[in-house]
Design an enzyme around this catalytic site. Sequence first.
Site, short mmCIF file in Angstrom:
data_model
loop_
_atom_site.label_atom_id
_atom_site.label_comp_id
_atom_site.label_asym_id
_atom_site.label_seq_id
_atom_site.Cartn_x
_atom_site.Cartn_y
_atom_site.Cartn_z
N PHE A 1 0.86 -1.17 0.00
CA PHE A 1 0.00 0.00 0.00
C PHE A 1 0.90 1.23 0.00
CE2 PHE A 1 -2.88 3.16 1.98
CZ PHE A 1 -3.89 3.08 1.04
N ASP B 1 2.42 -5.86 7.36
CA ASP B 1 1.22 -5.03 7.41
C ASP B 1 0.04 -5.97 7.18
OD1 ASP B 1 -1.00 -3.47 6.78
OD2 ASP B 1 0.18 -1.95 5.71
N TYR C 1 -10.50 -1.11 10.76
CA TYR C 1 -11.77 -0.67 10.13
C TYR C 1 -12.17 -1.48 8.91
CZ TYR C 1 -8.19 2.30 7.88
OH TYR C 1 -7.06 2.76 7.27
N LYS C 2 -11.32 -2.44 8.54
CA LYS C 2 -11.65 -3.26 7.38
C LYS C 2 -12.40 -4.52 7.84
CE LYS C 2 -7.68 -1.50 4.76
NZ LYS C 2 -8.37 -0.84 3.64
N ARG D 1 -12.84 -3.93 -7.47
CA ARG D 1 -12.40 -4.73 -6.34
C ARG D 1 -13.60 -5.16 -5.49
NH1 ARG D 1 -8.29 -2.34 -1.72
NH2 ARG D 1 -10.16 -1.18 -1.20
#
Lengths: 397, 397
Positions: free
Chosen positions: A113, A184, A209-210, A356
């Site tokens: 990312f 990560d 939060y995912k 996605r």
Amino acid sequence: MTDFASTKALFHLPEGVIYLDGNSLGPLPRAAAARVQHRVQEEWGELLITGWNKAGWMAEPGVLGNRIGRLIGAEPGHVVLGDTLSIKVYQALAAALEMRPERRVILSDSGNFPSDLYMAEGLIKALGRGHELRVVAPQEVAGAITDEVAVTLLTEVDYRTGRLHDMAEITRRAQDAGALTIWDLAHSAGALPVDLVGCGADFAVGCTYKYLNGGPGAPAFIYVAPRHATCAAPALSGWLGHAAPFAFEAAYRPGEGIERMRVGTPPVLAMAALEAALDIWEGVDLTDIRAQSIALGEMFIAEVEVRCPMLTLASPRDPSARGSQVSFQFEHGYAAMQALIAQGVIGDFRAPDLMRFGFAPLYIDTEDVKEAARRLAHVMQNRLWGDPVYQARATVT
Amino acid sequence: MTDFASTKALFHLPEGVIYLDGNSLGPLPRAAAARVQHRVQEEWGELLITGWNKAGWMAEPGVLGNRIGRLIGAEPGHVVLGDTLSIKVYQALAAALEMRPERRVILSDSGNFPSDLYMAEGLIKALGRGHELRVVAPQEVAGAITDEVAVTLLTEVDYRTGRLHDMAEITRRAQDAGALTIWDLAHSAGALPVDLVGCGADFAVGCTYKYLNGGPGAPAFIYVAPRHATCAAPALSGWLGHAAPFAFEAAYRPGEGIERMRVGTPPVLAMAALEAALDIWEGVDLTDIRAQSIALGEMFIAEVEVRCPMLTLASPRDPSARGSQVSFQFEHGYAAMQALIAQGVIGDFRAPDLMRFGFAPLYIDTEDVKEAARRLAHVMQNRLWGDPVYQARATVT
């Protein structure tokens, strides 16, 4: 076996919406609204400053960190919450470089990312000691671990394609070469089994939060292996990482173990939502999550490939080589995704051309997947992406 | 003239409690509960990922930053929210040192909040370039500004005594000596008029959970003077400070002006509470706040000095030389404060021996002050601090 029909009932999902973007922001756990309200009215409102002790706010980054630790295979007492993922990357990286002073290379890959790479860039510039951020293709990482490498900085699951790194193998190779590893887990925590202890990982960071469903802007977490707990130097040496924060000493003394990775005042309101979200994970087996996630992803790929020949699979076809998301390449992907959202299926778009879709078994079932594929087919077959209304770009895509 | 009876009605204050600790954590604005609930249920719950655009979450750090900017005399568009105060200190300090590469001294004082000093210490260690954190007594700061000083790092209002620095004068002296200034406004924002533009301040940072009443763990803010906007290098170069965060470019390009001081994902739930808190500030004149704060503080000192001879004023006696708090020294201050809290007056304690009282005119009136002094006198005259129940130390004091 985890009962996914029961877990689905624990989430609020808007009427008519199929939500395949939990890999970006998980949906609202029904219990979170009342939990946050309690925190605001009964704790902040009634306890005021005494809430730090009486309501346990001060201890919560460690308490919730431990609950996340269970989901990523960490030892109890070695995960703490706080800040954002970018800040946690910086902390881990600064500590790792300090532990390998004679080496100059941070090894990452082009599937990482961007913020991880940006934070590394900023740290390197600030340090001014000639460190190099070496970015290779994901499949070249293992071969690029030389004795110049101080630390590998890798996201286990590629945010665009879902490609999965072999954490155990890369960690082993890095350690054989005398390098440290930072993993990560943004797209791993809650998405698939992670075994930090089993892999011998050095550092790990992630967001909540995912797949963990902690809410927009929920705090990040950091893990430091117990063997590094006393030597990892906190570059971001804030008062809550001090051995005695309320002694207000003039000089910094790092706290015990993972406590030193705390920086400033914890995000009290956000932690209430996260606590409710983590309750759902109690009793959930990550191997069940993984099996169901693969089943959903395989079904989606099969349905889409039959119905939408214009879309090209951009994720690994082998489910064991991908995380809990599936991406398709399409030239007009942005507009197509907007059209699909208008049809009630929320996925997202990643530049330049990826549509996605995330599959979170806690609240997505096989019916959702079939229906999502039908609606996507409707968008594609009717070329709805050609409508100018879907082509206007918003800030956040 | 601000109508303080009206503003008081906008806060929830527990029955029977007089709250003199808003300098640590402000009380709950009545509107905040509903605002947070709306954010959780109607925005996160219904909009899901689309909330970033549709509900304006992504832009909010700048929107709310501007509203804070008005309260601290900043130019519009030069304040942004995010992270914690410690992180913001680090950002400002890293940028400032980069702008004065030939100088090696960070000048601070022994009245600064320890976390500011700790963050400086961590940065110096990470940089490894021989920077020195020079900590002098508060009254010696002006004289210590030499041409070795790269930057002054000062908190305008001393968290223990309330002693106020002369921001205009110190800034002028620093700039005359070629140094930069970072002002920590933790105990200033919402407590007294601040005029960043008028003082010519270079950087400022602060928190929003004290006098601004944003809630426990509410985000911090940072100000960078427009003249430095394009040269301040963000050491914490996260994706949301990138010129094009959603282009996911491989290399970091700093965003326009203050935007580059954003790091990671904004704290969406916390910002909802803060927004409600900032609504109260609309139409409030900081000169009214200051006049009333001084009146309350003077009254409290007079009442306490008459009734409690065992307490020694630790704050400047001249009201123009102190912020919006008053501290008294007392050997058994910790236990005395616990006893006072049991009497319904919440202040706090700062080691080793300070009883600290904050006066926030938005919700504290003269009757509160008189009653607080009466209850404090009751504690002192009856030597209630001697009760062992009040001597047991909690984690957070």
